[in-house]
Design an enzyme around this catalytic site. Structure first.
Site, mmCIF file in Angstrom:
data_model
loop_
_atom_site.group_PDB
_atom_site.id
_atom_site.type_symbol
_atom_site.label_atom_id
_atom_site.label_comp_id
_atom_site.label_asym_id
_atom_site.label_seq_id
_atom_site.Cartn_x
_atom_site.Cartn_y
_atom_site.Cartn_z
ATOM 1 N N GLY A 11 1.361 -1.259 0.279
ATOM 2 C CA GLY A 11 0.074 -0.560 -0.031
ATOM 3 C C GLY A 11 0.670 1.074 0.147
ATOM 4 N N VAL A 23 16.816 8.712 -1.120
ATOM 5 C CA VAL A 23 17.706 7.673 -1.513
ATOM 6 C C VAL A 23 18.441 7.930 -3.320
ATOM 7 C CG1 VAL A 23 17.856 4.948 -2.860
ATOM 8 C CG2 VAL A 23 16.144 5.936 -0.985
ATOM 9 N N ARG A 25 19.479 10.464 -4.482
ATOM 10 C CA ARG A 25 20.349 11.682 -4.260
ATOM 11 C C ARG A 25 21.342 11.754 -3.528
ATOM 12 N NH1 ARG A 25 16.726 17.260 -4.788
ATOM 13 N NH2 ARG A 25 16.024 16.827 -7.258
ATOM 14 N N ARG A 72 1.389 -5.389 -5.412
ATOM 15 C CA ARG A 72 1.758 -6.236 -3.957
ATOM 16 C C ARG A 72 1.560 -7.422 -5.112
ATOM 17 N NH1 ARG A 72 -3.035 -3.458 -0.829
ATOM 18 N NH2 ARG A 72 -1.548 -3.316 1.077
ATOM 19 N N ASP A 103 6.087 -4.232 6.345
ATOM 20 C CA ASP A 103 6.058 -6.112 6.099
ATOM 21 C C ASP A 103 6.428 -6.674 5.442
ATOM 22 O OD1 ASP A 103 3.243 -6.969 6.659
ATOM 23 O OD2 ASP A 103 3.300 -7.461 8.380
ATOM 24 N N SER A 105 6.236 -6.060 2.416
ATOM 25 C CA SER A 105 7.813 -5.798 1.220
ATOM 26 C C SER A 105 8.985 -6.387 1.814
ATOM 27 C CB SER A 105 7.511 -4.487 1.684
ATOM 28 O OG SER A 105 5.987 -3.860 1.134
ATOM 29 N N THR A 125 4.583 2.610 5.498
ATOM 30 C CA THR A 125 2.613 2.699 5.132
ATOM 31 C C THR A 125 2.032 3.651 6.328
ATOM 32 O OG1 THR A 125 1.577 0.961 6.646
ATOM 33 C CG2 THR A 125 3.473 0.563 7.374
ATOM 34 N N ASP A 127 0.442 2.486 9.018
ATOM 35 C CA ASP A 127 -0.358 1.603 9.647
ATOM 36 C C ASP A 127 0.235 1.739 11.215
ATOM 37 O OD1 ASP A 127 -1.956 1.220 7.376
ATOM 38 O OD2 ASP A 127 -1.141 -1.358 7.065
ATOM 39 N N ASP A 129 2.164 -0.364 11.944
ATOM 40 C CA ASP A 129 2.382 -1.258 12.633
ATOM 41 C C ASP A 129 3.451 -2.000 12.792
ATOM 42 O OD1 ASP A 129 2.397 -1.679 9.986
ATOM 43 O OD2 ASP A 129 0.512 -3.017 9.642
ATOM 44 N N ARG A 171 -5.144 -1.671 9.076
ATOM 45 C CA ARG A 171 -5.385 -3.454 9.277
ATOM 46 C C ARG A 171 -5.431 -4.060 10.753
ATOM 47 N NH1 ARG A 171 -0.166 -6.025 5.844
ATOM 48 N NH2 ARG A 171 0.727 -4.875 7.520
ATOM 49 N N GLY A 185 -9.896 15.089 19.746
ATOM 50 C CA GLY A 185 -11.075 14.946 20.363
ATOM 51 C C GLY A 185 -11.683 14.364 20.752
ATOM 52 N N ALA A 186 -12.040 12.586 20.560
ATOM 53 C CA ALA A 186 -12.733 12.036 19.782
ATOM 54 C C ALA A 186 -13.527 11.302 21.703
ATOM 55 C CB ALA A 186 -12.280 10.835 19.379
ATOM 56 N N GLU A 187 -15.340 11.367 21.216
ATOM 57 C CA GLU A 187 -15.526 11.161 22.548
ATOM 58 C C GLU A 187 -14.849 9.217 22.947
ATOM 59 O OE1 GLU A 187 -16.727 13.166 19.776
ATOM 60 O OE2 GLU A 187 -17.110 14.366 22.192
ATOM 61 N N LEU A 214 -23.789 18.648 21.743
ATOM 62 C CA LEU A 214 -23.985 18.378 20.045
ATOM 63 C C LEU A 214 -23.513 17.604 19.902
ATOM 64 C CD1 LEU A 214 -24.939 22.192 19.579
ATOM 65 C CD2 LEU A 214 -26.970 20.200 20.845
ATOM 66 N N ARG A 252 -4.315 7.694 2.592
ATOM 67 C CA ARG A 252 -3.960 7.436 1.754
ATOM 68 C C ARG A 252 -2.905 8.120 1.265
ATOM 69 N NH1 ARG A 252 -4.008 1.439 1.064
ATOM 70 N NH2 ARG A 252 -3.039 0.884 -1.433
HETATM 71 O O1 F6P Z 1 -1.207 -1.250 5.467
HETATM 72 C C1 F6P Z 1 -2.302 0.277 4.213
HETATM 73 C C2 F6P Z 1 -3.300 -0.347 4.139
HETATM 74 O O2 F6P Z 1 -4.103 0.802 3.454
HETATM 75 C C3 F6P Z 1 -4.352 -0.405 5.237
HETATM 76 O O3 F6P Z 1 -4.610 0.827 6.267
HETATM 77 C C4 F6P Z 1 -5.151 -1.651 4.712
HETATM 78 O O4 F6P Z 1 -5.586 -2.400 5.297
HETATM 79 C C5 F6P Z 1 -5.060 -1.967 3.570
HETATM 80 O O5 F6P Z 1 -4.227 -1.283 3.527
HETATM 81 C C6 F6P Z 1 -5.715 -1.410 2.117
HETATM 82 O O6 F6P Z 1 -5.031 -2.284 0.819
HETATM 83 P P1 F6P Z 1 -5.711 -1.792 -0.543
HETATM 84 O O7 F6P Z 1 -4.978 -0.648 -0.732
HETATM 85 O O8 F6P Z 1 -4.954 -3.093 -0.979
HETATM 86 O O9 F6P Z 1 -7.483 -1.819 -0.281
#
Ligand code: F6P
Length: 319
Positions: A11, A23, A25, A72, A103, A105, A125, A127, A129, A171, A185-187, A214, A252
Site C-alpha cells: 500500500g 535514496v 540523491r 502487491r 512487513d 515488502s 505504511t 498503518d 504497525d 489493518r 478530541g473523539a468521545e 451537540l 492514504r
Molecule cells: O497497509 C495499508 C492499508 O491502507 C491498510 O490500512 C488497509 O487495510 C489496506 O492497506 C488496504 O489495502 P488496499 O489499498 O489494497 O485496499
C-alpha cells in the site's frame, strides 16, 4: 556497490516520494548510479526500471503517492518469480536494493538478502504497525487527514445533534485511530488491541447529551470491523441519531506532513549508507528520534504494542 535500485511496494503512503528522493540523491552524492523500479517487485520481475538522475526526483518531496507506483506482487512470492527477479537484477547490473514498504515488502527484502542480494528496507505504511520503529512513513500524514475530517464531521454533527462513527485504516493496528482520536478530541476510540464495552460507550454519549453536548465522534479502527452494526446499536440504545463515515483511501493520499518528509529523508539516506557499508538484510527505523537499523527477521519479530497510557488518557480527556 556501484548501482542500486529503489522500489516502493504494498500500500502506498504519503512520504514515499520523499524517501525515493532521499535514496536517489544520497546515492548520487556518494557516486553511485540509481535505477528506479516501477510497480514494486512485479516491475522488478518484468525489468521495468530506468536510471534516475538528480532531476528525476525533483519537485516530488511534497507529493503524495509514489512516482515509482506500487503493487502487491503474487508472482514474486513464487520460486519462479523470485528467481526471475534475481536474474533481472543481474542483467541490469544492480548491486543493491532499497525497498520502501511494510512487513510484506520486508519479507521479500529478507529473501533477496538471504540469496546474497544486499537489500535494505525502509518502513513506508500509513498503518504504523511495525513494532521495531516508533513511526513509519505516511502515518503522521494519515493521522492529520483523519483529524481534519473529524473537524468537518464535528460541524455537521453539531448542527444535527448526531453521533458520528468514523472508521479509519490500520489493518490490525489501532495507532491511526488512537492518535487521530486523541488529537481530534473523539468521545470514544475503539481499537482491536483493547476490549470495549458498549454500556460504557452509550453511557458516555447519554451523559454528554444530558449536559448539552451537540456532537459525538466515535473512532473505530478497521481491525475491529462492523462500523454499521456499532452505529445501529448506539442509535438503538441511546436514541441519538448516528451516521457512519468510512475514511477509506482518502487517508492514504495527500501531501505528506513535514514530519513524514523529514523521517523519509533521514531513513532514505541511512539506507544508502548501509548498502555502501556492505550491509544487507536490514531495515531502518526511528526510536526516540534516533535513526536505527536492525536485522529484518529480528525487527519483524518485535511485537507492535499499543500505547496503553495514551489510550487511558483519551478516556480521561473525553470524560
Ligand atoms: O497497509 C495499508 C492499508 O491502507 C491498510 O490500512 C488497509 O487495510 C489496506 O492497506 C488496504 O489495502 P488496499 O489499498 O489494497 O485496499
Amino acid at each position: 556497490m556501484k548501482k542500486i535500485g529503489v522500489l516502493t511496494s504494498g500500500g502506498d503512503a504519503p512520504g514515499m516520494n520523499a524517501a525515493i528522493r532521499s535514496v536517489t540523491r544520497a546515492a548520487i552524492f556518494k557516486g553511485l548510479k540509481v535505477v528506479g523500479i516501477q510497480r514494486g517487485y512485479q516491475g522488478l520481475i518484468e525489468g521495468d526500471m530506468e536510471e534516475m538522475n538528480l532531476s528525476s526526483v525533483g519537485d516530488i518531496i511534497h507529493r503524495g503517492g509514489t512516482i515509482l507506483r506500487s503493487a502487491r506482487s503474487k508472482e514474486f512470492m513464487t520460486e519462479k518469480g523470485f528467481q526471475k527477479a534475481l536474474d533481472v537484477l543481474k542483467i541490469f547490473g544492480v548491486d543493491g536494493l532499497v525497498v520502501i514498504g511494510g512487513d510484506g515488502s520486508f519479507r521479500g527484502a529478507k529473501k533477496l538478502s538471504e540469496n546474497d542480494f544486499p537489500t535494505i528496507g525502509i518502513p513506508g505504511t500509513i498503518d504504523n504497525d511495525l513494532g521495531y520503529t516508533d513511526y513509519t512513513i505516511g502515518f503522521d500524514t494519515a493521522v492529520n487527514t483523519v483529524v481534519s475530517a473529524i473537524g468537518n464531521l464535528r460541524d455537521t454533527s453539531s448542527s444535527h445533534g448526531r453521533a458520528n462513527i468514523v472508521e479509519v485504516m490500520g489493518r490490525h493496528c489501532g495507532d491511526i485511530a488512537l492518535y487521530a482520536g486523541l488529537a481530534g478530541g473523539a468521545e470514544n476510540i475503539i481499537i482491536p488491541e483493547m476490549d470495549f464495552n458498549m454500556d460504557e460507550i452509550c453511557k458516555k454519549l447519554i451523559s454528554g447529551r444530558n449536559r448539552g453536548k451537540l456532537h459525538s465522534i466515535i473512532i473505530v479502527a478497521e481491525g475491529v470491523g462492523k462500523p454499521y452494526d456499532i452505529a445501529d446499536e448506539i442509535q438503538e440504545r441511546t436514541d441519538i441519531e448516528t451516521r457512519v463515515t468510512i475514511m477509506g483511501h482518502l487517508q492514504r493520499g495527500g501531501t505528506p506532513t513535514a514530519q513524514d518528509r523529514v523521517l523519509a529523508s533521514r531513513l532514505g539516506s541511512k539506507s544508502v549508507e548501509l548498502l555502501i557499508e556492505g550491509e544487507k538484510g536490514r531495515v531502518v527505523g526511528i526510536r526516540e528520534n534516533r535513526i536505527i537499523d536492525q536485522e529484518i527477521e529480528e525487527a519483524l519479530s518485535v511485537e507492535k504494542e499499543i500505547d496503553k497510557d495514551m489510550y487511558e488518557l483519551t478516556k480521561i480527556l473525553s470524560i
